[in-house]
Design an enzyme around this catalytic site. Structure first.
Site: not given
Ligand code: EPZ
Length: 417
Positions: A22-23, A116, A121, A123, A306, A328, A398
């Protein structure tokens, strides 16, 4: 509302295949927006998050066909650059379309994806990085608008956290920016490498994916291509956890064992016999698992966040005590309530959870509150005495394609009603 009914304590045995990631699929679908002509993406999983991405691509004007795990996408007739709230709410990870839309049309707007169940989450890392590439971003009452009046240009981007999504947005956007972009402290997940492989086969020039520093030399255009998505390492981890929760023995085919390093070492620590043969993993679990000392989630190649929930469910009946540290996401123990209802002994304090293995779990009526929490409750139910009813399947669907059929093919008693 449909539910899963699981009758536990059936040893899982046999072999099965793991579906596409998925990811990996989601960012590749976003990147396909940037290409001229058709892209054919094979091994796509049939999931509601993929359906959500397809809805967005079609809304934007792309031609999308999806059948039998192959997705065809052509963005030549793309005629919009705004993603409406309804589609953003359906799938918050739609933020991954931002970089592609901006690079393709020179402007993009969407509502803030919002949090969520597992965390806020934010950005900020995405927006900061894109502005360093030349994007101008304004916040208009919850809708943010990105434009690039002077085009997009290469930049040296240092991520304060190796965010997977932010790394992907920059890779996509920078692949057609003027000049060279260097991302330091980039995410190193296998899905990052798969995205780089897709973009490079479209004509991009990306090196260093999978390491901490990625170099992207911008090119003028990307051409649609054929690509096969990597197997889903979290689905593989979940199926192995289900097997280990029942003292079973299974073979997983069509996996990439090197993507599962940190997870497989936990299975070994629990007393499972793990045998790697090419693109298959054979795992033989003992009657009762030994609790691993600590499970600490970290960016790849550390233990994946995950897999934390399914692994916690698997060791609920183990011998000993495990300390979990979720580094995380800030709220990723939503599955603990359900596990407690099934007789687990877990104490949560902030990002730490202490699990004391119990002798047995019993079936219960439980409700999923997030995607991997749903998987965890299934793993626990497989190893529990009696019947479990699981609701909240919208979360499960999902990220897991028809997991009840997969588990039935391995001898599990799992039905969707
Ligand atoms: C990806 O999410 C995955 N989703 C997540 O899988 C996975 O848990 C995560 O990476 C970590 O490996 C997809 O790929 C669609 P991050 P993402 O940006 O990109 C903080 C699942 O169950 N952060 O690496 O959103 C954030 O809050 C899902 O399949 C900021 O602070 O993860 C988190 O604490 C869940 N500011 C940490 O970084 C930002 O602008 C990791 O987030 C972005 C992120």
């Amino acid at each position: 509302m449909s539910r899963l009914v699981i009758d536990g304590l059936k040893r899982l045995h046999g072999e099965t295949e793991v579906h596409g990631s998925k990811n990996s699929t989601l960012p590749i679908l976003a990147a396909a927006l940037l290409c001229e002509g058709k892209s054919l993406i094979h091994n796509c999983p049939d999931l509601s998050d993929v359906a959500g991405s397809i809805n967005i691509l079609r809304y934007l004007g792309c031609e999308v066909e999806f059948s039998d795990k192959t997705l065809l996408c052509c963005a030549d007739d793309l005629d919009k650059n705004h993603i409406p709230d309804s589609l953003m709410r359906e799938m918050r990870s739609s933020i991954i379309f931002l970089g592609a839309l901006l690079a393709k049309t020179g402007s993009a707007s969407m509502c803030f994806p919002g949090g969520c169940d597992i965390g806020l989450r934010p950005i900020d890392l995405h927006l900061k990085a894109l502005s360093e590439l030349g994007a101008e971003i304004s916040d208009d009452h919850g809708i943010f608008r990105c434009t690039s009046p002077n085009g997009l240009h290469g930049a040296n981007i240092s991520l304060s956290f190796p965010s997977v999504g932010a790394t992907e947005n920059v890779m996509i956007c920078a692949s057609v920016a003027q000049g060279t972009t260097v991302i330091t402290n980039a995410a190193r997940e296998p899905e990052i490498c798969d995205l780089a492989d897709f973009l490079n086969s479209c004509g991009a020039n990306i090196t260093g994916a999978g390491e901490g520093t990625i170099i992207i030399d911008g090119v003028n255009r990307l051409q649609g291509t054929r690509h096969s998505v990597i197997p889903d390492r979290i689905v593989a981890s979940t199926l192995l956890a289900g097997c280990a929760a029942t003292g079973g023995k299974i073979r997983l085919d069509h996996v990439i064992p090197s993507h599962l390093g940190a997870v497989l070492s936990i299975f070994s620590e629990c007393g499972c016999d793990v045998d790697i043969r090419g693109s298959s993993i054979i795992m033989d679990a003992p009657e009762r698992l030994t609790a691993p000392k600590i499970v600490r989630t970290m960016p790849y190649p550390g233990f994946p966040t995950d897999a934390q929930a399914p692994i916690m469910a698997m060791i609920a009946k183990s011998r000993g005590t495990t300390l979990f540290v979720e580094n995380i996401f800030e709220n990723r123990y939503l599955h603990v309530n359900g596990l407690l209802r099934m007789g687990a002994n877990i104490k949560v304090e902030g990002k730490v959870a202490v699990l004391q293995g119990v002798d047995c779990l019993h079936g219960a009526d439980v409700e999923a509150r997030d995607l991997r929490g749903a998987a965890a409750l299934i793993v626990a139910a497989l190893g529990a005495e009696g019947k479990t009813t699981l609701s909240g399947l919208k979360y499960l669907d999902r990220g897991y394609e028809d997991i009840e059929s997969t588990l039935r093919s391995l001898g599990g008693d799992v039905r969707r009603i």
